[in-house]
Enzyme design. Structure first.
Site, PDB file in Angstrom:
ATOM      1  NE  ARG A 240     -30.242  23.869  27.715  1.00  0.00           N
ATOM      2  CZ  ARG A 240     -30.427  25.157  27.488  1.00  0.00           C
ATOM      3  NH1 ARG A 240     -30.267  26.027  28.474  1.00  0.00           N
ATOM      4  NH2 ARG A 240     -30.760  25.594  26.284  1.00  0.00           N
ATOM      5  CD  GLU A 269     -35.025  24.579  34.238  1.00  0.00           C
ATOM      6  OE1 GLU A 269     -35.526  25.075  33.187  1.00  0.00           O
ATOM      7  OE2 GLU A 269     -33.872  24.847  34.624  1.00  0.00           O
ATOM      8  CG  HIS A 288     -33.891  28.444  32.713  1.00  0.00           C
ATOM      9  ND1 HIS A 288     -34.030  27.157  32.261  1.00  0.00           N
ATOM     10  CD2 HIS A 288     -32.994  29.035  31.871  1.00  0.00           C
ATOM     11  CE1 HIS A 288     -33.263  26.970  31.190  1.00  0.00           C
ATOM     12  NE2 HIS A 288     -32.627  28.102  30.948  1.00  0.00           N
TER      13      HIS A 288
END
Length: 324
Positions: A240, A269, A288
């Site tokens: 994370r 993000e 990601h």
């Protein structure tokens, strides 16, 4: 067939939703993908008639639940639940289920090693320099041997254990773990040494993050810990973005205390293109996608859809995370 249930998939999601339609269609499920383009008003309007929501990373607070009065459940494509208000859902008797077992420990562990190797062996900067005409640049950029290094794992669930096995193949000498759920007996059986966070960062040549983010978003690698990290350490984060104080990481990279970082996740993000990390040759980034493979996508959609089917047909989901 008459529509019995409205299922809304909140974008961004996947290339198609044939798996969902094949499974939910026979019970009268109508699956719709909602491209809300970051506009919360469009999100609320798009789920107004939803019986069930499926999503990846959208923030879900009480206002989302209130916008969908028919809502029976929400299924998260994946594991993390830090963006979903579970208590608000419980109060409204909305079942929340996730998919913790879709096999991404394989992909994320592979991605962790890929990022680490790209940083430690300077693959990205070497590629850039050779394409630009440079040659024999090796000794101008010092590089440390992997064999004999100490690996620090923050979190020791399935992904971290899979990463441990991969790092072991490269000859790391010791593995230090910080995980409040890991017992001394289990640590001994796994061949790892338990440590506090402060001990781990001070002693590890490689620090790899594999734990859930904290509920309040406080960084695990804060400015204080980054100031005291073992000189020359490499940091890898495939967990994370909230784990790392990015401003402090930038400072540690600029000073040379941190040798490099491999980052698949960011505090915001998508990150802004002006992020100073992007200009640093000792940093390797990805978007990601550590969890991604064609196989993992099919599996996560299949398992999430099975949970949706259970909720819509009156069963309890297997991975019900807000039970009452």
């Amino acid at each position: 067939m008459t529509t019995a249930f409205n299922i809304v998939v909140v974008e961004p999601g996947y290339a198609n939703y044939q798996v969902e339609r094949d499974v939910l269609g026979p019970i009268g499920g109508q699956v719709t993908a909602l491209d809300w383009q970051g506009d919360r008003a469009k999100l609320h309007a798009g789920i107004a008639d939803a019986d069930l929501i499926m999503l990846r990373d959208t923030v879900v607070d009480a206002s989302v639940f209130d916008a969908a009065p028919k809502l029976k459940g929400l299924v998260r494509y994946g594991v993390g639940l830090d963006k979903i208000d579970l208590e608000a859902a419980r109060e409204r008797r909305i079942m929340i289920a996730n998919v913790p077992d879709y096999g991404a420990d394989i992909e994320v562990a592979d991605h962790t090693l890929a990022l680490f190797l790209a940083v430690r062996r300077r693959i990205v900067s070497r590629d850039r320099d050779v394409r630009a005409g440079a040659w024999e640049v090796g000794q101008t950029e010092p590089m440390q041997r992997i064999s004999g290094a100490t690996l620090g794992l923050i979190g020791y669930g399935r992904i971290a254990r899979a990463a441990h096995r991969r790092f072991a193949a490269f000859g790391v000498s010791e593995v230090i773990v910080h995980d409040p759920w890991l017992t001394p007996e289990a640590a001994e059986a796994a061949g790892v040494r338990l440590a506090t966070l402060d001990e781990l960062v001070a002693q590890s040549d490689i620090v790899s993050l594999h734990a859930p983010g904290s509920a309040d978003g406080a960084p695990t690698l804060n400015a204080d810990r980054l100031a005291r990290i073992k000189p020359g350490a490499v940091i890898v984060n495939t967990a994370r973005g909230s784990h790392i104080d990015e401003a402090a990481l930038i400072e540690a990279l600029q000073s040379g205390r941190v040798a490099g970082a491999g980052l698949d996740v960011f505090r915001s993000e998508p990150p802004g293109r002006e992020n100073p990390l992007f200009a640093m040759p000792q940093v390797v980034v990805s978007d990601h996608t550590g969890w991604y493979s064609e196989q993992s996508v099919h599996q996560i959609q299949s398992l999430a859809t099975a949970e949706a089917l259970r909720i819509l047909t009156g069963e309890k989901p297997v991975n019900w995370v807000n039970p009452w």
